[in-house]
Structures are given as C-alpha cells and as structure tokens.
Design an enzyme around this catalytic site. Structure first.
Site, PDB file in Angstrom:
ATOM      1  N   GLU A 162       0.799  -1.224   0.000  1.00 44.69           N
ATOM      2  CA  GLU A 162       0.000   0.000   0.000  1.00 44.69           C
ATOM      3  C   GLU A 162       0.834   1.278   0.000  1.00 44.69           C
ATOM      4  OE1 GLU A 162      -2.870  -0.044   3.135  1.00 44.69           O
ATOM      5  OE2 GLU A 162      -4.023  -1.674   2.253  1.00 44.69           O
ATOM      6  N   GLU A 367      -5.332  -8.585   0.895  1.00 45.38           N
ATOM      7  CA  GLU A 367      -6.017  -8.246   2.154  1.00 45.38           C
ATOM      8  C   GLU A 367      -7.496  -8.012   1.887  1.00 45.38           C
ATOM      9  OE1 GLU A 367      -4.491  -4.971   4.558  1.00 45.38           O
ATOM     10  OE2 GLU A 367      -2.433  -5.561   4.101  1.00 45.38           O
TER      11      GLU A 367
HETATM   12  C1  BGP Z   1      -4.297  -1.979   5.582  1.00 47.86           C
HETATM   13  C2  BGP Z   1      -2.907  -2.312   6.064  1.00 47.86           C
HETATM   14  C3  BGP Z   1      -2.881  -3.321   7.170  1.00 47.86           C
HETATM   15  C4  BGP Z   1      -4.029  -3.233   8.154  1.00 47.86           C
HETATM   16  C5  BGP Z   1      -5.364  -2.992   7.469  1.00 47.86           C
HETATM   17  C6  BGP Z   1      -6.490  -2.683   8.421  1.00 47.86           C
HETATM   18  O1  BGP Z   1      -4.307  -0.695   5.077  1.00 47.86           O
HETATM   19  O2  BGP Z   1      -2.128  -2.814   5.009  1.00 47.86           O
HETATM   20  O3  BGP Z   1      -1.619  -3.255   7.773  1.00 47.86           O
HETATM   21  O4  BGP Z   1      -3.756  -2.396   9.176  1.00 47.86           O
HETATM   22  O5  BGP Z   1      -5.281  -1.940   6.538  1.00 47.86           O
HETATM   23  O6  BGP Z   1      -6.381  -1.372   8.869  1.00 47.86           O
HETATM   24  P1  BGP Z   1      -6.779  -0.885  10.304  1.00 47.86           P
HETATM   25  O7  BGP Z   1      -5.981  -1.684  11.235  1.00 47.86           O
HETATM   26  O8  BGP Z   1      -6.472   0.568  10.333  1.00 47.86           O
HETATM   27  O9  BGP Z   1      -8.245  -1.126  10.412  1.00 47.86           O
END
Ligand code: BGP
Length: 466
Positions: A162, A367
């Site tokens: 990202e 993800e």
């Molecule tokens: C993405 C990242 C992850 C994770 C996920 C959920 O952007 O790659 O590392 O954190 O988001 O985000 P959050 O924990 O802010 O809900």
C-alpha cells in the site's frame, strides 16, 4: 469457480504481530519511534510486544495448519535484516528462515511482503528515508539479500504494501510517520517508491528466480455521488488521482497523462529522468489488491453528506489537498463498520472487473476483512457471525468476477490472528484467532479460535464453499 491451486490465505505485517522489539539486534523502525510518542496511536499502544509472534510463531503456524490455510502472507522487518553499517544481521535472517521453513513444512505457501511500513529509523535520520532517491539503492540492497536467502523457497513476493496509504497517511494526513503534510514531498516520495519497486522487480528477474513478484495496492473504486456531470467529473478526477496514478505505473510502466496533468494542477511536478523512465518499465507479474471499501465522491460545490472519519480517538484535522477537484461523500445506500468503513462486497467485484478491463493482469487479493469489536465469552468462544457474513459475501463477489473473466490467483483475509491495528490498538480486531490482550494489559496472549476459524476451514476444504 476457483482453480484447484487457488491460494486461500491470510495476512499480517511484522510490526503488527512480532513484538521482540529489539531482540537479536533488531534496530528501531520509524514505527517504533512514532508509536512511543504519546497521542500518536490509540491509547498510546505500540507494537513493542504486539501478539508476540516472535516467540510464538510455532503455535501460530500450527493453528494455520489446523485451519488448512494454503498461503500465509507476512512481512519481513527490514530492521531485523540490515545493521546500521548495511551488513546483514544473521540472527534476523535465521528468524525468517524458521518462519518460511515452518510454513513450508505445514504445506502453506509463504507470501513475503518486503516492506510493510517499518522503515529503519536510521534511514529516515540519515537522508529522509523515502524523501530521498538514495532509498532506491538501500531498498534494492535489502531486497537482494532477501532474494538471496529466501528466493529459492519463496514463490510469491510483494514488494511494497500500500504505497498509496503509507504515503498519504505519512505525507498528507499526518497520521503515520514521518507525520508530514506537503503535496510536492508526497509526489517525490511516491516517485522514489515507484523506482524502488521497479528496481526490486528488475533485480529479482536478473537473479533468475522463478516466482512471482508485484506490489500490493489499497484499491478503492470510486463512485460518483450522483449522475450530475459535475459529480461525475469529480469522480473521474478522484479515480485518476487515487487509483490510476499508481496502478498505471505499476502495471503499464508509466504515469498516466491525466494524472500528471492533475498533479501539475495541484502545484506539484514529477522529477523524472530518462533512466527513471526506463526503470519504470519493469512491471510486476501480478497486482496485489487490498480491498476494504469503496469511495464516493462529489463535486466541490455539491452538498451530499460528507463521509465521517473514525480512527478511534486518534484524529487530527484533515487537510484535503484535493478540495478543488473533489470531496468525499458518505454512501447512504450501504451499511458501515463501527469505524465508518462502507461494507460493499459488490465493490470488490467492481475492483476486479476494473483492473481486468484496464490491465488484464493476474490479481492476488492480499487483504480483505472486517475490523470489529469481538467478545470473548465465558466459555472461551467468540461468535463472530458478522465476520463470516462479511467474508462470505466478498468470496461470492470474487466468484462472480472470475466468471466474468478476472484472473484471481488467491485470497488472503486480513488477518489470521488478531493483531495491533496501527491507529486502533487492539480494539479493532480482524483475525480468525482471538488473541487475549488489551491496550494496557498484555495478559498471557492466549489464542482462541473464533467461529470464523471453523467456517473458513470449511471454505478452504470445499475450495470456495457451498
Ligand atoms: C491496511 C494495512 C494493514 C491493516 C489494514 C487494516 O491498510 O495494510 O496493515 O492495518 O489496513 O487497517 P486498520 O488496522 O487501520 O483497520
């Protein structure tokens, strides 16, 4: 239908799970430094202990095996691999050898993310990290070491996680390190990251390794708030600046003309040399997609309800550099998570279709998941039916996109274990495995299987479920 070798997986990131903050010679990262400043994270939580994967990886890999996971995506901490004099920290290398070997022994395909936001602090101090072109060389040196040690046993590599989010939150919104807000710097940092990505891909191929390599991107398809042409143009601007700007470089090897024009309109320029142009033609084998939500956009003059942003208690006034071109709106047709993220499985189908139609590339979903407040019941069960519903609808959306011609090679949920959420501590949970700790009490970090653990086990067993 899913191919028989479809990668049913789950994901994590080093800083969010490992702990072992300075174990075996690990150096501080920009996140170690940032999180220790009071007020920067939710209830001042840090990844100092996280969920102690550093010491408990055997137990976690056994749980992955029990679930039947086909792939596990995790990141390597740069700070465990490189010493300040750029020599290799052999203990760090040995740690990830154990993880990779443990996964392979459990018949789980390791998917390695090279960079998931934890830049060595010394590179930030030495020359400004991503702000300086020197980062390309350092990133290449670090990647080369990983390819050398693990290239023969890791078949899937994610270069950068990202880039769009770490640069936006670090250089525009002041929510991640290094806590800056400057559009020109943001554009420079991105250019350097594009070069670093392309250089790592080039090096990987020059080493004649046979796996697949590519970056992962947080894709949020843009919808127009209305059919009014002014809103549609705003949506075009957003689609260009929030998506195609990155993806065209990643997948076509050059900046789109429209995004360069819009960047200029916003007062910045991309400083590009002929060598840069050539380097950028090294594009990946696939695009990793992190999908959570869709974005609705309206013209600056429109008056639709604006989107609310909810990062628990960590909220800083947002500066919108795009305000002359578009502003976000709330999608009132959809339900939202407790953190205000639109729940939109069809948005994943749209994501896959748009990517296929523009780039015709292989896609690895790196993800996708639901962040929620989970309750550990007195009988040690966690009934997360809401997560099962969320994931089931997203899997259905992938099935539809595959039927319509998308080439999706795997689906990694976020996340396998509950873990440290950058700005939401341990309140916002994503895992199949509940990890018993709170923001201020580490407790014994016991692991418990949630209902979704068994449900996903069946999805894997039946290659997509019934
Ligand atoms: C993405 C990242 C992850 C994770 C996920 C959920 O952007 O790659 O590392 O954190 O988001 O985000 P959050 O924990 O802010 O809900």
């Amino acid at each position: 239908m899913f191919n028989s070798n479809f990668l049913w997986g789950s994901a994590s990131a080093a800083y969010q799970i490992e702990g072992g903050q300075f174990a075996d010679g690990k150096l501080p990262s920009i996140w170690d430094e940032y999180a220790k400043v009071p007020g920067n994270t939710y209830m001042d939580t840090t990844g100092e202990v996280a969920i102690d994967f550093y010491n408990r990886f055997e137990e976690d890999i056994a749980l992955m095996k029990e679930q039947g996971l086909k792939a596990y995506r995790f990141s390597i901490a740069w700070t465990r691999i490189i010493n300040e004099d750029r020599s290799v920290n052999k203990k760090g290398v040995a740690f990830y050898d154990q993880i990779i070997d443990g996964l392979i022994a459990a018949k789980i395909e390791p998917i390695v993310t090279i960079y998931h936001w934890d830049l060595p602090q010394f590179l930030q101090d030495e020359y400004g990290g991503w702000e300086n072109r020197k980062i390309v060389e350092d990133f290449n040196q670090y990647s080369t070491i990983l390819f050398k040690y693990y290239g023969h046993k890791v078949n899937y590599w994610v270069t950068l996680n990202e880039q769009n989010i770490f640069t936006e939150l670090g250089y525009l919104k002041m929510l991640h390190p290094p806590n800056r807000c400057n559009y020109q710097t943001f554009i420079d940092v991105n250019h350097h990251a594009f070069l670093a990505n392309a250089q790592a891909i080039k090096t990987y191929r020059a080493m004649e390794l046979t796996g697949k390599i590519g970056p992962s991107f947080a894709f949020s398809p843009v919808y127009s708030a209305s059919v009014a042409p002014t809103d549609v143009i705003a949506a075009e601007n957003a689609q260009e600046l929030l998506n195609w700007y990155w993806l065209d470089v990643y997948l076509m090897g050059h900046y789109s003309k429209a995004s360069l024009n819009l960047i200029n309109k916003l007062g910045a320029i991309v400083s590009m040399t002929q060598e840069d142009r050539e380097l950028l033609t090294n594009v990946g084998d696939f695009i990793g997609v992190n999908y959570y939500q869709t974005t609705v956009v309206q013209a600056p003059s429109s008056n639709f309800v604006e989107k609310d942003i909810n990062f628990n208690t960590v909220y800083k006034p947002q500066i919108n550099v795009y305000e002359a071109l578009f502003k976000e709106a709330k999608n009132i047709t959809l339900e939202h998570t407790d953190w205000g993220w639109a729940i939109d499985p069809t948005g994943l189908e749209i994501t896959l279709r748009r990517l296929t139609s523009r780039y015709n590339t292989e896609i690895l979903i790196t993800e996708n998941g639901l962040g929620a407040i989970d309750i550990l019941e007195s009988d040690n069960k966690i009934h997360d039916q809401y997560r099962i519903d969320y994931l089931a609808l997203h899997i259905e959306a992938i099935k539809n996109a595959i039927a319509d011609g998308s080439s999706v090679i795997g689906y990694c949920t976020w996340s396998f274990q509950d873990l440290f959420s950058w700005l939401n501590g341990y309140k916002k949970r994503y895992g199949f495995i509940y990890v018993d700790r709170t923001e201020n009490d580490v407790k014994e970090l016991k692991r418990y299987k949630k209902d979704s653990f068994y449900w996903f086990q069946n999805i894997i067993e039946t290659n997509g479920g019934n």
